[in-house]
Design a protein around this motif. Structure first.
Motif, PDB file in Angstrom:
ATOM      1  N   ARG A 142       0.842  -1.185   0.000  1.00  0.00           N
ATOM      2  CA  ARG A 142       0.000   0.000   0.000  1.00  0.00           C
ATOM      3  C   ARG A 142       0.878   1.235   0.000  1.00  0.00           C
ATOM      4  O   ARG A 142       1.804   1.342   0.810  1.00  0.00           O
ATOM      5  CB  ARG A 142      -0.867  -0.049   1.262  1.00  0.00           C
ATOM      6  N   TYR A 143       0.607   2.152  -0.920  1.00  0.00           N
ATOM      7  CA  TYR A 143       1.386   3.390  -1.046  1.00  0.00           C
ATOM      8  C   TYR A 143       0.458   4.591  -0.982  1.00  0.00           C
ATOM      9  O   TYR A 143      -0.687   4.524  -1.431  1.00  0.00           O
ATOM     10  CB  TYR A 143       2.129   3.444  -2.390  1.00  0.00           C
ATOM     11  N   TRP A 144       0.966   5.692  -0.458  1.00  0.00           N
ATOM     12  CA  TRP A 144       0.250   6.967  -0.481  1.00  0.00           C
ATOM     13  C   TRP A 144       0.581   7.668  -1.778  1.00  0.00           C
ATOM     14  O   TRP A 144       1.741   7.846  -2.125  1.00  0.00           O
ATOM     15  CB  TRP A 144       0.659   7.823   0.711  1.00  0.00           C
ATOM     16  N   LEU A 145      -0.448   8.055  -2.539  1.00  0.00           N
ATOM     17  CA  LEU A 145      -0.274   8.745  -3.804  1.00  0.00           C
ATOM     18  C   LEU A 145      -0.643  10.216  -3.584  1.00  0.00           C
ATOM     19  O   LEU A 145      -1.820  10.582  -3.600  1.00  0.00           O
ATOM     20  CB  LEU A 145      -1.156   8.097  -4.876  1.00  0.00           C
ATOM     21  N   SER A 184      -0.445  12.970  -5.343  1.00  0.00           N
ATOM     22  CA  SER A 184      -1.105  13.735  -6.405  1.00  0.00           C
ATOM     23  C   SER A 184      -2.615  13.518  -6.422  1.00  0.00           C
ATOM     24  O   SER A 184      -3.367  14.401  -6.826  1.00  0.00           O
ATOM     25  CB  SER A 184      -0.520  13.367  -7.766  1.00  0.00           C
ATOM     26  N   GLU A 185      -3.063  12.336  -5.977  1.00  0.00           N
ATOM     27  CA  GLU A 185      -4.501  12.042  -5.956  1.00  0.00           C
ATOM     28  C   GLU A 185      -5.075  12.075  -4.548  1.00  0.00           C
ATOM     29  O   GLU A 185      -6.278  11.911  -4.366  1.00  0.00           O
ATOM     30  CB  GLU A 185      -4.755  10.676  -6.609  1.00  0.00           C
ATOM     31  N   GLY A 186      -4.208  12.257  -3.548  1.00  0.00           N
ATOM     32  CA  GLY A 186      -4.670  12.346  -2.164  1.00  0.00           C
ATOM     33  C   GLY A 186      -5.311  11.072  -1.654  1.00  0.00           C
ATOM     34  O   GLY A 186      -6.265  11.121  -0.885  1.00  0.00           O
ATOM     35  N   ARG A 187      -4.787   9.919  -2.046  1.00  0.00           N
ATOM     36  CA  ARG A 187      -5.371   8.644  -1.624  1.00  0.00           C
ATOM     37  C   ARG A 187      -4.297   7.564  -1.585  1.00  0.00           C
ATOM     38  O   ARG A 187      -3.207   7.725  -2.121  1.00  0.00           O
ATOM     39  CB  ARG A 187      -6.490   8.214  -2.560  1.00  0.00           C
ATOM     40  N   HIS A 188      -4.637   6.465  -0.926  1.00  0.00           N
ATOM     41  CA  HIS A 188      -3.763   5.303  -0.903  1.00  0.00           C
ATOM     42  C   HIS A 188      -4.095   4.420  -2.105  1.00  0.00           C
ATOM     43  O   HIS A 188      -5.249   4.362  -2.535  1.00  0.00           O
ATOM     44  CB  HIS A 188      -3.975   4.480   0.374  1.00  0.00           C
ATOM     45  N   THR A 226       0.120  -4.773  -6.522  1.00  0.00           N
ATOM     46  CA  THR A 226       0.646  -6.128  -6.468  1.00  0.00           C
ATOM     47  C   THR A 226       1.987  -6.099  -7.179  1.00  0.00           C
ATOM     48  O   THR A 226       2.048  -5.951  -8.396  1.00  0.00           O
ATOM     49  CB  THR A 226      -0.317  -7.110  -7.169  1.00  0.00           C
ATOM     50  N   LEU A 227       3.070  -6.195  -6.394  1.00  0.00           N
ATOM     51  CA  LEU A 227       4.416  -6.007  -6.929  1.00  0.00           C
ATOM     52  C   LEU A 227       5.313  -7.173  -6.565  1.00  0.00           C
ATOM     53  O   LEU A 227       5.162  -7.791  -5.517  1.00  0.00           O
ATOM     54  CB  LEU A 227       5.044  -4.740  -6.350  1.00  0.00           C
ATOM     55  N   SER A 228       6.288  -7.439  -7.443  1.00  0.00           N
ATOM     56  CA  SER A 228       7.361  -8.365  -7.092  1.00  0.00           C
ATOM     57  C   SER A 228       8.329  -7.596  -6.201  1.00  0.00           C
ATOM     58  O   SER A 228       8.277  -6.365  -6.109  1.00  0.00           O
ATOM     59  CB  SER A 228       8.077  -8.862  -8.344  1.00  0.00           C
ATOM     60  N   THR A 229       9.224  -8.302  -5.535  1.00  0.00           N
ATOM     61  CA  THR A 229      10.186  -7.624  -4.680  1.00  0.00           C
ATOM     62  C   THR A 229      11.092  -6.724  -5.514  1.00  0.00           C
ATOM     63  O   THR A 229      11.502  -5.657  -5.051  1.00  0.00           O
ATOM     64  CB  THR A 229      11.016  -8.627  -3.860  1.00  0.00           C
ATOM     65  N   ARG A 230      11.386  -7.101  -6.740  1.00  0.00           N
ATOM     66  CA  ARG A 230      12.155  -6.230  -7.640  1.00  0.00           C
ATOM     67  C   ARG A 230      11.345  -4.967  -7.949  1.00  0.00           C
ATOM     68  O   ARG A 230      11.892  -3.865  -8.026  1.00  0.00           O
ATOM     69  CB  ARG A 230      12.486  -6.988  -8.925  1.00  0.00           C
ATOM     70  N   GLY A 231      10.022  -5.097  -8.116  1.00  0.00           N
ATOM     71  CA  GLY A 231       9.164  -3.944  -8.355  1.00  0.00           C
ATOM     72  C   GLY A 231       9.126  -2.998  -7.168  1.00  0.00           C
ATOM     73  O   GLY A 231       9.090  -1.776  -7.336  1.00  0.00           O
ATOM     74  N   ILE A 232       9.159  -3.547  -5.950  1.00  0.00           N
ATOM     75  CA  ILE A 232       9.175  -2.717  -4.741  1.00  0.00           C
ATOM     76  C   ILE A 232      10.460  -1.901  -4.684  1.00  0.00           C
ATOM     77  O   ILE A 232      10.450  -0.707  -4.383  1.00  0.00           O
ATOM     78  CB  ILE A 232       9.011  -3.590  -3.474  1.00  0.00           C
ATOM     79  N   LYS A 233      11.589  -2.529  -5.027  1.00  0.00           N
ATOM     80  CA  LYS A 233      12.865  -1.810  -5.047  1.00  0.00           C
ATOM     81  C   LYS A 233      12.859  -0.723  -6.117  1.00  0.00           C
ATOM     82  O   LYS A 233      13.420   0.354  -5.933  1.00  0.00           O
ATOM     83  CB  LYS A 233      14.011  -2.783  -5.299  1.00  0.00           C
TER      84      LYS A 233
END
Length: 78
Positions: A37-40, A42-46, A50-57
């Motif tokens: 879960r990430y805070w975005l 620009s849109e003021g929302r979470h 669904t990410l791989s660990t490489r995607g998280i990095k």
């Protein structure tokens, strides 16, 4: 949950398990998929990705705004 990364597109690979007697049976190599879960700002929302660990990095390196732009450029809904 689908074993598919929204950012990198990484999906399962397929191959064979080879036993000691060299018999082959089908298997799948799943990527390490996490829901994050990430805070975005620009849109003021979470958003939940669904990410791989490489995607998280990658998100840690380029930032969430650029990552969401890449995901949307691939045609996926966020």
């Amino acid at each position: 949950m689908s074993a598919h990364c929204q950012l990198t597109g990484r999906a399962p690979g397929f191959g064979n398990s080879v036993s000691h007697s060299h018999r082959r049976t089908p298997r799948r190599f799943d990527p390490n998929i996490q829901r994050k879960r990430y805070w975005l700002p620009s849109e003021g929302r979470h958003i939940r990705l669904t990410l791989s660990t490489r995607g998280i990095k990658t998100v840690d390196t380029i930032g969430i705004e650029a990552a969401v732009a890449r995901i949307r450029a691939r045609g996926e809904k966020v």
